[in-house]
Write an enzyme that holds these catalytic residues in place. Sequence first.
Site, PDB file in Angstrom:
ATOM      1  N   ASN A  10      49.659  50.797  34.698  1.00 30.19           N
ATOM      2  CA  ASN A  10      49.361  49.237  34.061  1.00 30.19           C
ATOM      3  C   ASN A  10      47.818  49.227  33.277  1.00 30.19           C
ATOM      4  OD1 ASN A  10      48.500  46.411  33.817  1.00 30.19           O
ATOM      5  ND2 ASN A  10      48.137  46.054  35.839  1.00 30.19           N
ATOM      6  N   LYS A  12      46.939  46.982  31.541  1.00 33.24           N
ATOM      7  CA  LYS A  12      46.049  45.742  31.585  1.00 33.24           C
ATOM      8  C   LYS A  12      45.684  45.393  30.042  1.00 33.24           C
ATOM      9  CE  LYS A  12      44.137  46.883  36.049  1.00 33.24           C
ATOM     10  NZ  LYS A  12      43.277  46.466  36.995  1.00 33.24           N
ATOM     11  N   HIS A  96      50.957  40.237  39.247  1.00 34.13           N
ATOM     12  CA  HIS A  96      49.757  40.997  39.610  1.00 34.13           C
ATOM     13  C   HIS A  96      48.562  39.969  39.951  1.00 34.13           C
ATOM     14  CE1 HIS A  96      46.035  43.514  38.773  1.00 34.13           C
ATOM     15  NE2 HIS A  96      47.044  44.663  38.463  1.00 34.13           N
ATOM     16  N   GLU A  98      45.553  39.877  39.560  1.00 31.29           N
ATOM     17  CA  GLU A  98      44.738  39.215  38.406  1.00 31.29           C
ATOM     18  C   GLU A  98      45.255  38.086  37.719  1.00 31.29           C
ATOM     19  OE1 GLU A  98      44.216  42.681  35.819  1.00 31.29           O
ATOM     20  OE2 GLU A  98      43.025  43.699  37.440  1.00 31.29           O
ATOM     21  N   GLU A 166      49.364  45.737  46.550  1.00 30.17           N
ATOM     22  CA  GLU A 166      48.095  45.909  45.996  1.00 30.17           C
ATOM     23  C   GLU A 166      47.032  45.310  46.598  1.00 30.17           C
ATOM     24  OE1 GLU A 166      48.573  47.863  41.725  1.00 30.17           O
ATOM     25  OE2 GLU A 166      48.861  45.654  41.381  1.00 30.17           O
ATOM     26  N   GLY A 172      40.664  48.198  40.979  1.00 21.41           N
ATOM     27  CA  GLY A 172      39.552  48.377  39.937  1.00 21.41           C
ATOM     28  C   GLY A 172      37.955  48.512  40.590  1.00 21.41           C
ATOM     29  N   SER A 212      42.763  51.535  43.259  1.00 20.79           N
ATOM     30  CA  SER A 212      42.084  52.584  42.763  1.00 20.79           C
ATOM     31  C   SER A 212      42.879  54.063  43.156  1.00 20.79           C
ATOM     32  CB  SER A 212      40.843  52.428  43.709  1.00 20.79           C
ATOM     33  OG  SER A 212      40.134  51.290  43.115  1.00 20.79           O
TER      34      SER A 212
HETATM   35  C1  PEP Z   1      46.191  47.633  39.113  1.00 18.94           C
HETATM   36  O1  PEP Z   1      45.692  46.878  38.291  1.00 18.94           O
HETATM   37  O2  PEP Z   1      47.379  47.400  39.370  1.00 18.94           O
HETATM   38  C2  PEP Z   1      45.647  48.516  39.841  1.00 18.94           C
HETATM   39  C3  PEP Z   1      45.967  49.015  40.782  1.00 18.94           C
HETATM   40  O3  PEP Z   1      44.195  48.855  39.153  1.00 18.94           O
HETATM   41  P1  PEP Z   1      43.223  50.140  39.750  1.00 18.94           P
HETATM   42  O4  PEP Z   1      44.066  51.326  39.730  1.00 18.94           O
HETATM   43  O5  PEP Z   1      42.539  50.132  38.578  1.00 18.94           O
HETATM   44  O6  PEP Z   1      42.720  49.502  41.007  1.00 18.94           O
END
Ligand code: PEP
Length: 249
Positions: A10, A12, A96, A98, A166, A172, A212
């Site tokens: 992703n 983003k 997601h 976010e 997630e 992040g 992460s």
């Molecule tokens: C994501 O945004 O789906 C995600 C898992 O981000 P990160 O790997 O940066 O934590």
Amino acid sequence: MGRKFFVGGNWKCNGTSEEVKKIVSVLNAGEVPSQDVVEVVVSPPYVFLPLVKDLLRPDFHVAAQNCWVKKGGAFTGEVSAEMLVNMGIPWVILGHSERRALLNESNEFVADKVAYALSQGLKVIACIGETLEQRESGCTMDVVAAQTKAISEKVSNWENVVLAYEPVWAIGTGKVASPAQAQEVHAELRKWLQANTSPEVAATTRIIYGGSVSGANCKELAAKPDVDGFLVGGASLKPEFIDIIKAAE
Ligand code: PEP
């Protein structure tokens, strides 16, 4: 019943066309297991989708990061599922955290999007996950079950759905869920699917982990029996994404 390992990237809201071309050239040069072993899908911002689709190696696929909840029309700024299909984009990420948090996307709205995207022939990476506060108050399973239930009320065929667990506190932040924490939720989700959809859906639906994930922690996470792959944010913009894909081996 084998569930093919799945690795999504992703990207983003990141990148210029030059940066995107560089990321794609690293991906194209990467030595990774075959398509029989791992399914790789990268998700650039909408505007770069045609560019990435044209340049990307044929064994990797692309996903949009969102789409509108129903047929296109007078919805300024939105992109419809039909448009993605028309452009040859096979996948879309929906729900997601976010978007859930910043754009107030509710469980029901996400579920409507998932159902509509599937009805148009897209494959969906559906994201669910709890906040830190919810985890600390002991209601992780209630939260992810409610998010999954909303989807299951509107979707009967799960063939084209990948469920991405997630935890919001891990996205992040550099705070990855431990392999045991990820396995615990994935196993519970599989039990939930078994009880509320069908044993076949439970056995075949891929449940991937996001939060992460890095080249350093992916192997241990991938070793867990109910972790069927990853959704990767930050590290998907870096060469270590290739190492994460190799965790499928
Ligand atoms: C994501 O945004 O789906 C995600 C898992 O981000 P990160 O790997 O940066 O934590």
